[in-house]
Design a protein around this motif. Sequence first.
Motif, PDB file in Angstrom:
ATOM      1  N   LYS A  87     107.143  -4.886   1.761  1.00 22.34           N
ATOM      2  CA  LYS A  87     108.064  -4.460   2.796  1.00 22.34           C
ATOM      3  C   LYS A  87     108.591  -3.070   2.490  1.00 22.34           C
ATOM      4  CE  LYS A  87     109.420  -9.156   4.063  1.00 22.34           C
ATOM      5  NZ  LYS A  87     110.521 -10.132   4.247  1.00 22.34           N
ATOM      6  N   LEU A  88     108.207  -2.123   3.334  1.00 21.30           N
ATOM      7  CA  LEU A  88     108.589  -0.721   3.140  1.00 21.30           C
ATOM      8  C   LEU A  88     109.583  -0.304   4.202  1.00 21.30           C
ATOM      9  CD1 LEU A  88     105.057   0.835   2.442  1.00 21.30           C
ATOM     10  CD2 LEU A  88     106.814   0.278   0.756  1.00 21.30           C
ATOM     11  N   VAL A  89     110.615   0.443   3.767  1.00 23.72           N
ATOM     12  CA  VAL A  89     111.587   0.995   4.700  1.00 23.72           C
ATOM     13  C   VAL A  89     111.858   2.441   4.323  1.00 23.72           C
ATOM     14  CG1 VAL A  89     112.676  -1.225   5.146  1.00 23.72           C
ATOM     15  CG2 VAL A  89     113.556   0.241   3.321  1.00 23.72           C
ATOM     16  N   ASP A  90     112.413   3.192   5.258  1.00 22.71           N
ATOM     17  CA  ASP A  90     112.854   4.550   4.962  1.00 22.71           C
ATOM     18  C   ASP A  90     114.158   4.465   4.180  1.00 22.71           C
ATOM     19  OD1 ASP A  90     112.555   7.601   5.862  1.00 22.71           O
ATOM     20  OD2 ASP A  90     114.678   7.027   5.912  1.00 22.71           O
ATOM     21  N   ALA A  91     114.222   5.131   3.020  1.00 25.55           N
ATOM     22  CA  ALA A  91     115.384   5.012   2.125  1.00 25.55           C
ATOM     23  C   ALA A  91     116.665   5.514   2.783  1.00 25.55           C
ATOM     24  CB  ALA A  91     115.119   5.779   0.833  1.00 25.55           C
ATOM     25  N   THR A  92     116.565   6.452   3.728  1.00 23.37           N
ATOM     26  CA  THR A  92     117.760   7.016   4.362  1.00 23.37           C
ATOM     27  C   THR A  92     118.207   6.196   5.552  1.00 23.37           C
ATOM     28  OG1 THR A  92     117.089   9.234   3.664  1.00 23.37           O
ATOM     29  CG2 THR A  92     118.743   9.088   5.419  1.00 23.37           C
ATOM     30  N   SER A  93     117.264   5.884   6.457  1.00 28.88           N
ATOM     31  CA  SER A  93     117.620   5.198   7.697  1.00 28.88           C
ATOM     32  C   SER A  93     117.453   3.686   7.624  1.00 28.88           C
ATOM     33  CB  SER A  93     116.760   5.732   8.848  1.00 28.88           C
ATOM     34  OG  SER A  93     115.380   5.411   8.615  1.00 28.88           O
ATOM     35  N   ASN A  94     116.797   3.214   6.585  1.00 33.87           N
ATOM     36  CA  ASN A  94     116.499   1.782   6.418  1.00 33.87           C
ATOM     37  C   ASN A  94     115.582   1.255   7.526  1.00 33.87           C
ATOM     38  OD1 ASN A  94     116.849  -0.362   4.602  1.00 33.87           O
ATOM     39  ND2 ASN A  94     118.247  -1.402   6.024  1.00 33.87           N
TER      40      ASN A  94
END
Length: 815
Positions: A313-320
């Motif tokens: 599960k990958l997310v953008d660290a800033t925007s989640n």
Amino acid sequence: MLFSHHENSHNKVLVVDDEPTSLMIMAESLSDLGEIVCCDNGAQAIEKAVFFQPDVILLDIEMPGMNGFEVCKKLKNNPKTAQSHVIFVTSHNEQIFEYQSFASGGIDLIHKPVDLNICRLRVQNQLKLKHQEAQILAAKNDISTLVAQVPVYISYWSNTEENLFSNDETSHWFSKSSEQMLGCFAKDVLPDELYEAFHRCLTKGIEQEVLNIQLASPRNKIEYVRAQVNLRIKEREVVGVILTLSDITSITHTKKLLSNESERLRVMLNSIGDAVIATDNNAIINFMNPIAERLTGWHAEEAKGRHIEEVMKLVDATSNKTLVNPISVALKEQRIVAMALNSQLTGLDGRVYRVEDSAAPIRDIEGNIIGGIIVFHDVSESIAMAVKMSHLANHDLLTDLPNRVLLHDRVTHACKVATSMKKKVALMLIDIDHFKYLNDTLGHHQGDLIIKHVAKRLESLIDLNTTLARIGGDEFVILLPDVQSTSAIDAIASDIINTMNEPFRIDSQEYILSVSVGVSVNPADSTQAEEMMTHADAAMYRAKEQGRNRFCYYSDDLEYQFKQRQSVEKLLRHAIEQDKIEVFYQPKLALLTEKIIGVEALVRLRDDENKLISPLDFIPLAEETGLIHALGQSVLKQSCIAAKEWADKGHNIKVAVNIAAKQFTDGNFCNLVADTIEQAGLASELLELEVTESALMHDFEEIKIMLSKLSDLGLTIAIDDFGTGYSSLSYLKLFPVDVLKIDQSFVRDMLTDTQSMDIVRTITSLAHTLNLQIVAEGIEEKQHLNSLIDLGCELGQGYYFHKPMPKEEFDKLLG
């Protein structure tokens, strides 16, 4: 046939007759059946037959010197001409002549006066027989060659296990050759395990069995074989056994090696420091190494069978915001994909990692995608962000070359240095000719591979001080920061042209490319980076206009042409979008009665001052920019609607619409035509599509299928400007063509130029012979009209009758 034969299948016919008129008539009648050779006496017939070796000979019986019977006997006694089919031609009806014809070796007899239609049919039948004979002989040879050369042991045995045939002439498989094997019994010559299977099938009536056997005593390095036993059954009784063997030694060894290699690979993947996850081509996980287990929190056995998005599960660290997994993108786009910047992985155990990676499709030996693999590891945020952002901001993703941003900085810097040091800077804009067609035809993956190969080849031409950048889909730029002379630029540009002409080999397929190069030089024609790019772009388009595969320097008039081109393109796009494309109609008349029977639809475009722009200025531009499809659709739609209005008023006026070559590359073109006719409510026989000869030469089979589909709609197919292109009779025979239009250049000059007159006469005669309608274009004088009528031309158009006119004006003409 089993194999592809390359013998020349061109028909050859020899016509022998001592009457010149008969000779000429028969030759003309048979001209489309193949290559025709004529002679008027027996001696010359024998000489030409030996050299020409015709398939069929039409032989007159009554000739001075040597009659047809004597000639036929000599031909049949000569091995070089014995196979030619002789058809006698005579004015005699007596039975004795028919008897002598067949007795001397003739195969048919035609009586004078000759019925040309029957003559053609008989010759065609004999040609078909010749072709069938050749095919039968070729098939027989193919089978013999196949059995002798196939790398498989083939044998046939009686139901008493006695050998009746084998193809092992050189004792490759066993110690006995095929000749020595005859009469031997299976038990005496076959290895024990093989014989047991052979005997079991025969005694138990097992119709077929396939098994792999390891030979106890290998011969010629054949250790493992795949044996297939087939019973031959006739009327429910076994009459024989077919035994075939194929060598699987290398396959068996390869499987063992692959098994060992697979084990080594498993150990290696479990030992490396990076996380590795492999999937099938649907992104379903089938492997995870221990590092991947640690980072994702999943055990390998639990993760198998799950989608990569569920486990990783990958997310953008800033925007989640959830990120698409790179392996999904790699499989979809069939290319290597890097993880998005600022990626964050959350494991099943709740731990969070900042990761970087790359994903790639896995291909089999044939290049088909069978899965994907992603390799990733835990990295610090600062390093990952700095490296990724810097590189992606300044380099092209596909080729890793500097992109437009980095190029602009380097051009600006080079211009400043050149100004202070009084040096010259050159900028070369390189565009791949017809790349859009290649990309659309081969697919974007193959197009990307071509771009990569072009980039590598261009890199091989430059030194460390030179910048090579990719600034667009198929556009590259070379920056030369220190140019000593114009000749140096010429040399580099020539090297680029010549190097690109060498074939590119990609996935075992060769591609021939060419490029157009535009050159701008600072300070000669520009002083700033933006100006250099604009000028190089204009010069590149000049190179394309001059025929492509060349380079051009920027000049003052190029800027004007470049702006004019942009202006016309803008007008054209606006006219198409706003449905302001106009269609003029030029009447087509029956020449004898001067009655209007049809019109040709001609596209027109107006500028901002309401003046008409020459089609020569906007149609080539439409083809180059891809607007030709929308332009052609607009003309077709307006023409069909107009023809429907005229028909409703009682005027059955057939409208002819020109079709550009590029419209044939649209696989949906036939459906578009059918839909347009249906929406207009027009009877299809009132529509004619005009195509040029050059449009028919792109892909013979594809064009043939498309024209057949169009013809099946009920409309008419016309060849426009006939005589100015390839003028191949083959497409007139094989394509569903209904009309030939004589190009106006021949009609215009026919009164003063004998060659033009001969061309018009020949085309008219050809059309009559092929039962095609003939239309003459460019009739401007009364003498043109009279000459065309005398030649038998039925239809025509031109300024002598009417110029192209708007629909409203043509409506008034109809009354």
